[in-house]
Design a protein around this motif. Structure first.
Motif, PDB file in Angstrom:
ATOM      1  N   CYS A  21      23.912   8.391  69.723  1.00 45.08           N
ATOM      2  CA  CYS A  21      22.481   8.085  69.638  1.00 45.08           C
ATOM      3  C   CYS A  21      22.328   6.590  69.425  1.00 45.08           C
ATOM      4  N   GLU A  22      21.609   5.955  70.316  1.00 44.66           N
ATOM      5  CA  GLU A  22      21.322   4.523  70.170  1.00 44.66           C
ATOM      6  C   GLU A  22      19.866   4.369  69.769  1.00 44.66           C
ATOM      7  N   ALA A  23      19.649   3.700  68.640  1.00 42.18           N
ATOM      8  CA  ALA A  23      18.301   3.518  68.105  1.00 42.18           C
ATOM      9  C   ALA A  23      17.775   2.133  68.428  1.00 42.18           C
ATOM     10  N   SER A  24      16.465   2.028  68.550  1.00 41.03           N
ATOM     11  CA  SER A  24      15.840   0.754  68.899  1.00 41.03           C
ATOM     12  C   SER A  24      15.617  -0.136  67.684  1.00 41.03           C
ATOM     13  N   GLU A  25      15.870   0.422  66.480  1.00 44.90           N
ATOM     14  CA  GLU A  25      15.641  -0.337  65.267  1.00 44.90           C
ATOM     15  C   GLU A  25      16.883  -0.353  64.396  1.00 44.90           C
ATOM     16  N   ASP A  26      16.893  -1.297  63.465  1.00 45.73           N
ATOM     17  CA  ASP A  26      17.994  -1.432  62.517  1.00 45.73           C
ATOM     18  C   ASP A  26      18.113  -0.149  61.690  1.00 45.73           C
ATOM     19  N   LEU A  27      19.289   0.481  61.758  1.00 47.08           N
ATOM     20  CA  LEU A  27      19.500   1.717  61.016  1.00 47.08           C
ATOM     21  C   LEU A  27      19.306   1.530  59.518  1.00 47.08           C
ATOM     22  N   ASN A  28      19.615   0.356  59.032  1.00 47.97           N
ATOM     23  CA  ASN A  28      19.519   0.107  57.594  1.00 47.97           C
ATOM     24  C   ASN A  28      18.075   0.180  57.090  1.00 47.97           C
ATOM     25  N   GLY A  29      17.130   0.021  57.991  1.00 51.62           N
ATOM     26  CA  GLY A  29      15.735   0.068  57.586  1.00 51.62           C
ATOM     27  C   GLY A  29      15.063   1.412  57.800  1.00 51.62           C
ATOM     28  N   VAL A  47      21.348  19.370  61.381  1.00 50.45           N
ATOM     29  CA  VAL A  47      22.740  19.789  61.266  1.00 50.45           C
ATOM     30  C   VAL A  47      23.603  18.751  60.563  1.00 50.45           C
ATOM     31  N   ALA A  48      23.285  17.474  60.721  1.00 53.61           N
ATOM     32  CA  ALA A  48      24.068  16.442  60.055  1.00 53.61           C
ATOM     33  C   ALA A  48      23.235  15.176  59.995  1.00 53.61           C
ATOM     34  N   LEU A  49      23.210  14.540  58.859  1.00 54.16           N
ATOM     35  CA  LEU A  49      22.435  13.310  58.752  1.00 54.16           C
ATOM     36  C   LEU A  49      22.973  12.423  57.644  1.00 54.16           C
ATOM     37  N   PHE A  50      22.584  11.180  57.702  1.00 50.41           N
ATOM     38  CA  PHE A  50      22.804  10.256  56.601  1.00 50.41           C
ATOM     39  C   PHE A  50      21.542  10.253  55.756  1.00 50.41           C
ATOM     40  N   GLY A  51      21.715  10.590  54.481  1.00 50.72           N
ATOM     41  CA  GLY A  51      20.573  10.587  53.587  1.00 50.72           C
ATOM     42  C   GLY A  51      20.112   9.181  53.281  1.00 50.72           C
ATOM     43  N   ILE A  68      29.645  13.077  61.177  1.00 55.77           N
ATOM     44  CA  ILE A  68      28.650  12.083  61.572  1.00 55.77           C
ATOM     45  C   ILE A  68      29.127  10.704  61.140  1.00 55.77           C
ATOM     46  N   SER A  69      28.909   9.732  62.003  1.00 53.23           N
ATOM     47  CA  SER A  69      29.285   8.352  61.685  1.00 53.23           C
ATOM     48  C   SER A  69      28.225   7.422  62.251  1.00 53.23           C
ATOM     49  N   LYS A  70      28.271   6.177  61.814  1.00 55.14           N
ATOM     50  CA  LYS A  70      27.288   5.218  62.320  1.00 55.14           C
ATOM     51  C   LYS A  70      27.902   3.845  62.448  1.00 55.14           C
ATOM     52  N   ASP A  71      27.344   3.082  63.347  1.00 50.58           N
ATOM     53  CA  ASP A  71      27.726   1.687  63.549  1.00 50.58           C
ATOM     54  C   ASP A  71      26.442   0.879  63.414  1.00 50.58           C
ATOM     55  N   THR A  72      26.253   0.272  62.259  1.00 50.61           N
ATOM     56  CA  THR A  72      24.992  -0.429  62.023  1.00 50.61           C
ATOM     57  C   THR A  72      24.879  -1.687  62.876  1.00 50.61           C
ATOM     58  N   ALA A  73      25.995  -2.244  63.299  1.00 47.53           N
ATOM     59  CA  ALA A  73      25.949  -3.440  64.156  1.00 47.53           C
ATOM     60  C   ALA A  73      25.380  -3.094  65.534  1.00 47.53           C
ATOM     61  N   LYS A  74      25.619  -1.860  65.969  1.00 49.68           N
ATOM     62  CA  LYS A  74      25.146  -1.431  67.278  1.00 49.68           C
ATOM     63  C   LYS A  74      23.944  -0.500  67.191  1.00 49.68           C
ATOM     64  N   VAL A  77      24.417   6.119  66.077  1.00 56.66           N
ATOM     65  CA  VAL A  77      24.859   7.213  65.220  1.00 56.66           C
ATOM     66  C   VAL A  77      25.595   8.215  66.110  1.00 56.66           C
ATOM     67  N   THR A  78      26.777   8.586  65.712  1.00 56.03           N
ATOM     68  CA  THR A  78      27.630   9.444  66.515  1.00 56.03           C
ATOM     69  C   THR A  78      27.876  10.762  65.798  1.00 56.03           C
ATOM     70  N   LEU A  79      27.923  11.838  66.573  1.00 62.42           N
ATOM     71  CA  LEU A  79      28.246  13.149  66.019  1.00 62.42           C
ATOM     72  C   LEU A  79      29.473  13.685  66.756  1.00 62.42           C
ATOM     73  N   GLN A  80      30.593  13.741  66.064  1.00 62.72           N
ATOM     74  CA  GLN A  80      31.802  14.333  66.608  1.00 62.72           C
ATOM     75  C   GLN A  80      31.787  15.812  66.276  1.00 62.72           C
TER      76      GLN A  80
END
Length: 119
Positions: A21-29, A47-51, A68-74, A77-80
Motif C-alpha cells: 500500500c502506497e500512501a499519499s501522505e506521511d505515515l507518521n502523521g 486484519v492487521a494495522l499499526f496502532g 505487517i510492516s511499513k517503510d516511512t521513507a516511502k 505499508v506491506t502485508l506479508q
C-alpha cells in the motif's frame, strides 16, 4: 489520504502473497494505518494495522500467519500473508482506520486488491 493497493492475486491454500500500500501522505502523521478485508457475505474487517502507538495489532484469525510492516521513507505499508487459507479470500484495502475485527468503517476506501485462495 489517497492509497494505492497492489499485490493481490490467486494462491493455493498454504501459499503466500505480499500486499503493498502506497500512501499519499506521511505515515507518521496518520495515526493508525492498516489492512482491511471484505470477504463475500461478511462485514469489512480490520486484519492487521499499526496502532496510534506504532505497535502492530492483528485480528485473531491471522495471528502467526500475517505480518505487517511499513517503510516511512516511502510511505508504504506491506502485508506479508503466509499459510493462506480459503477464508482469507476477499478484497483487501489499506486505510488510516483504528479498528480490528468486523465492522470497520471509513468513507474513503481505495480500490483494494483482490486475494483469492483456492483449497
Amino acid at each position: 489520504v489517497q492509497v494505492v493497493e497492489s499485490g493481490g492475486g490467486l494462491a493455493q491454500a498454504g501459499g503466500s502473497l505480499r500486499l503493498s500500500c502506497e500512501a499519499s501522505e506521511d505515515l507518521n502523521g496518520l495515526g493508525c494505518m492498516g489492512w482491511f478485508r471484505q470477504s463475500p457475505g461478511k462485514e469489512r474487517e480490520g486484519v492487521a494495522l499499526f496502532g496510534s502507538d506504532g505497535r502492530p495489532i492483528y485480528e485473531d484469525s491471522v495471528k502467526g500467519r500475517f505480518d505487517i510492516s511499513k517503510d516511512t521513507a516511502k510511505n508504504t505499508v506491506t502485508l506479508q500473508m503466509n499459510n493462506l487459507q480459503p477464508e482469507d479470500t476477499g478484497m483487501y484495502y489499506c486505510a488510516p482506520v483504528c479498528w480490528i475485527g468486523p465492522g470497520a468503517k471509513y468513507v474513503f476506501w481505495g480500490q483494494g486488491t483482490q486475494v483469492t485462495v483456492s483449497s
